[in-house]
Design an enzyme around this catalytic site. Structure first.
Site, PDB file in Angstrom:
ATOM      1  N   GLU A 114      47.145  28.617  42.661  1.00 41.12           N
ATOM      2  CA  GLU A 114      47.370  27.417  40.762  1.00 41.12           C
ATOM      3  C   GLU A 114      47.314  28.059  40.006  1.00 41.12           C
ATOM      4  O   GLU A 114      47.830  29.803  39.832  1.00 41.12           O
ATOM      5  CB  GLU A 114      45.982  27.467  40.864  1.00 41.12           C
ATOM      6  CG  GLU A 114      45.755  25.945  42.486  1.00 41.12           C
ATOM      7  CD  GLU A 114      44.089  25.373  42.022  1.00 41.12           C
ATOM      8  OE1 GLU A 114      43.503  26.187  41.623  1.00 41.12           O
ATOM      9  OE2 GLU A 114      43.457  24.940  43.343  1.00 41.12           O
ATOM     10  N   HIS A 242      42.256  18.908  32.140  1.00 39.02           N
ATOM     11  CA  HIS A 242      43.029  18.902  33.059  1.00 39.02           C
ATOM     12  C   HIS A 242      44.355  18.277  32.794  1.00 39.02           C
ATOM     13  O   HIS A 242      44.509  17.374  32.657  1.00 39.02           O
ATOM     14  CB  HIS A 242      42.618  18.414  34.284  1.00 39.02           C
ATOM     15  CG  HIS A 242      43.053  18.477  35.653  1.00 39.02           C
ATOM     16  ND1 HIS A 242      43.902  18.809  36.157  1.00 39.02           N
ATOM     17  CD2 HIS A 242      42.554  19.910  36.913  1.00 39.02           C
ATOM     18  CE1 HIS A 242      44.829  19.339  37.210  1.00 39.02           C
ATOM     19  NE2 HIS A 242      43.467  19.477  37.100  1.00 39.02           N
ATOM     20  N   ARG A 289      45.923  26.306  32.194  1.00 37.52           N
ATOM     21  CA  ARG A 289      45.439  24.545  32.245  1.00 37.52           C
ATOM     22  C   ARG A 289      45.706  24.189  29.959  1.00 37.52           C
ATOM     23  O   ARG A 289      45.994  23.284  30.067  1.00 37.52           O
ATOM     24  CB  ARG A 289      44.497  24.673  32.267  1.00 37.52           C
ATOM     25  CG  ARG A 289      44.337  24.131  34.346  1.00 37.52           C
ATOM     26  CD  ARG A 289      42.869  24.021  34.907  1.00 37.52           C
ATOM     27  NE  ARG A 289      42.620  23.184  35.994  1.00 37.52           N
ATOM     28  CZ  ARG A 289      41.751  23.633  36.225  1.00 37.52           C
ATOM     29  NH1 ARG A 289      41.249  23.158  36.528  1.00 37.52           N
ATOM     30  NH2 ARG A 289      42.170  23.174  38.199  1.00 37.52           N
ATOM     31  N   HIS A 350      37.950  17.634  31.982  1.00 29.36           N
ATOM     32  CA  HIS A 350      38.087  18.002  32.926  1.00 29.36           C
ATOM     33  C   HIS A 350      37.063  19.118  33.347  1.00 29.36           C
ATOM     34  O   HIS A 350      35.989  18.747  34.013  1.00 29.36           O
ATOM     35  CB  HIS A 350      38.844  18.460  33.649  1.00 29.36           C
ATOM     36  CG  HIS A 350      38.836  19.048  34.937  1.00 29.36           C
ATOM     37  ND1 HIS A 350      38.947  17.815  35.637  1.00 29.36           N
ATOM     38  CD2 HIS A 350      39.275  20.465  35.716  1.00 29.36           C
ATOM     39  CE1 HIS A 350      39.200  18.980  37.197  1.00 29.36           C
ATOM     40  NE2 HIS A 350      38.225  20.038  36.777  1.00 29.36           N
ATOM     41  N   ARG A 385      38.743  28.370  31.108  1.00 31.18           N
ATOM     42  CA  ARG A 385      38.559  28.756  32.629  1.00 31.18           C
ATOM     43  C   ARG A 385      40.074  28.956  33.360  1.00 31.18           C
ATOM     44  O   ARG A 385      40.636  27.523  33.688  1.00 31.18           O
ATOM     45  CB  ARG A 385      37.867  27.741  33.094  1.00 31.18           C
ATOM     46  CG  ARG A 385      37.748  27.706  34.998  1.00 31.18           C
ATOM     47  CD  ARG A 385      36.917  26.515  35.427  1.00 31.18           C
ATOM     48  NE  ARG A 385      37.484  25.099  35.442  1.00 31.18           N
ATOM     49  CZ  ARG A 385      38.450  24.424  36.747  1.00 31.18           C
ATOM     50  NH1 ARG A 385      37.396  25.068  37.761  1.00 31.18           N
ATOM     51  NH2 ARG A 385      38.050  23.270  36.419  1.00 31.18           N
TER      52      ARG A 385
END
Length: 521
Positions: A114, A242, A289, A350, A385
């Site tokens: 990811e 997100h 992100r 998110h 994160r």
């Protein structure tokens, strides 16, 4: 009614349930869930859980470095090392509780990659990893005789010296938690739950925003309760949006399109069908992100669009369906065949990187009160994160908190002089109308002024408007019977204030916090 337990766990996601399972052999546990056991952020986590398992190509130092880079070097290095190095043993614990992670033909974990990760290290179960973990832990919880589950119960306040008539400030040494006042909405009774150890595992804050991937129970309850009890709360300005929530107006929460799809090869395109991430980051669609969300936000605003697209049509159709069956099914129900059509997506609130400040054992600034999972601030995430680090953080810190609290709880006597909840009050017919409207106002304020892109002026407007709602809600709370609705509104306002206040205090753009008056250097 007064109820006594050795351990009081408030919250039923991966953090709360794994902690409960680890301490239940040593004492009685009350597990408080404000709706049903499945209604937790964990259940909605699609992508997976990060852990170094393939030592042929991966190692702890790589995972540590990826986490520090994503966090914009604001991370607590000790917390990062603890989580990364403690991850494999906690993956084993999850497997022992019945979690079935996908494996390849050789019987090894089928690992995904990811955004922000330099290697394939994401364990998953199809595209519903969180649901697999949640359901496995629920089965384990239900089989343990020492764990009493209280569904549809709502924690109103934690019990501290304040309830004994002692004046408590944030600087008061020796603040201590004795349990919590818990509302049973079915009976409208507020019970006193006394406990030798209390664990806060109430999850995130997404519901304070108009658009979120979180279940709507994520109203920041634990953080607000600890803040009101004069506990320390940190890094609330770092709210992760997100990048790719399914754009379908009217849905709340928004359906998540997992980051694993970009790891699989999906391409972000604007509404003209043009790829655009090359303008923002050399890592393209696999940038962290915060970068991807700001890029999408910039693209939408520059073109006047309300979404962008995620394109996976160039991949093998059957392979796509096999990897992402739930996403395929959801989109197909809306007339979108992801093997042939672009997926409309837009950012949504998110994950919260900050929260209740805890030490390496998960203990807050209030003695005998621990916090684990998204409501806590361990320092792992720093300013942003890294994808799929949250679930592993929850189980690693639940393990640390369990070990530490088991050493402490035997030498404690209950504070029997704690008074019962004051149940006086009244409820007017217009109360629910006021509460419902105020929640909408909080959502609008936070999304408009304290979203992906901020400014001093926007934050000042948020302050002024939230202050009015705060005064009105506190007055209503004092005059009303305790109800979940008024308590959630109160918590949302407290949480919104903390995000806004700490965003004002950070005079720079860093990680997830971007203020146009202090642009990135």
């Amino acid at each position: 009614m007064v109820k006594e337990y050795d351990f009081l766990v408030i919250g039923s996601g991966i953090a709360g349930m794994s902690y409960a399972l680890k301490v239940a052999d040593q004492g009685s546990v009350a597990l408080i869930c404000k709706t049903e056991l499945e209604e937790a952020n964990t259940f909605y986590a699609q992508g997976g859980i990060a852990s170094v398992t393939n030592l042929k190509v991966d190692d702890f130092d790589k995972h540590i470095q990826d986490t520090l880079i994503a966090g914009d070097w604001l991370n607590n290095a000790e917390a990062v090392a603890r989580v990364v190095r403690g991850a494999p043993s906690q993956i084993e614990a999850l497997v022992n509780w019945g979690v079935q992670f996908d494996k390849d033909k050789q019987g090894e974990f089928d690992l995904h990659r990811e955004g922000g990760h330099s290697e394939f290290r994401i364990l998953h179960h199809k595209d519903n990893t969180g649901a697999e973990i949640q359901q496995s832990l629920i089965r384990a919880i239900q089989q343990h005789s020492n764990i009493a589950v209280y569904e549809h119960h709502f924690a109103i306040e934690i019990l501290t010296q304040h309830h004994l008539g002692v004046e408590v400030t944030r600087r008061t040494p020796g603040k201590e938690c004795f349990g919590a006042y818990i509302l049973n909405p079915e009976t409208n009774q507020v019970d006193t739950f006394l406990a030798k150890v209390t664990l806060m595992a109430t999850g995130g804050v997404g519901a304070v925003y108009k658009t979120t991937t979180n279940p709507l129970v994520a109203t920041g309850d634990g953080i607000a309760m600890v803040y009101r009890a004069k506990g320390t709360v940190k890094d609330m300005e770092f709210v992760q949006f997100h990048p790719t929530a399914l754009f379908h107006p009217g849905d709340r929460p928004s359906f998540l399109i997992t980051e694993a799809m970009r790891g699989y090869g999906a391409i972000l395109r604007n509404c003209a069908g043009e790829p655009f991430m090359q303008k923002y980051d050399e890592r393209l669609c696999l940038a962290p992100r915060d970068i991807v969300a700001r890029a999408i936000d910039s693209e939408m605003k520059s073109r006047g669009d309300d979404h962008v697209y995620l394109d996976v049509t160039h991949k093998d159709p059957q392979q796509t369906i096999n990897h992402f069956p739930n996403i395929y099914k959801k989109c197909l129900s809306l007339g979108i065949d992801i093997t042939k059509d672009y997926i409309p997506v837009a950012p949504a609130a998110h994950y919260l990187c900050g929260g209740i400040l805890v030490d390496s054992d998960g203990q807050s600034s209030i003695k005998r009160l621990y916090a684990v999972g998204e409501c806590s601030c361990t320092g792992l995430h720093g300013g942003n994160r890294l994808a799929s680090n949250s679930l592993i953080e929850a189980v690693v810190y639940a393990d640390a908190a369990a070990k530490h609290s088991l050493e402490m709880f035997t030498n404690y006597n209950f504070k029997n002089e704690i008074p019962s909840w004051n149940a006086e009050g009244m409820r007017s017919p217009e109360e629910m109308v006021l509460i419902t409207q105020s929640i909408k106002e909080v959502n609008q304020i936070m999304s408009t002024y304290v979203g992906i892109v901020r400014s001093d002026l926007r934050l000042k407007r948020a302050w002024d408007r939230l202050d009015i709602l705060y005064e009105e809600t506190e007055d209503l709370f004092k005059r009303s019977y305790a109800s979940r609705e008024i308590c959630e509104l109160r918590n949302m306002i407290n949480t919104g204030y903390l995000i806004m206040r700490q965003a004002i205090d950070r005079k720079e753009s860093r990680g997830l916090h971007y203020n146009i008056d202090y642009p990135f250097k």
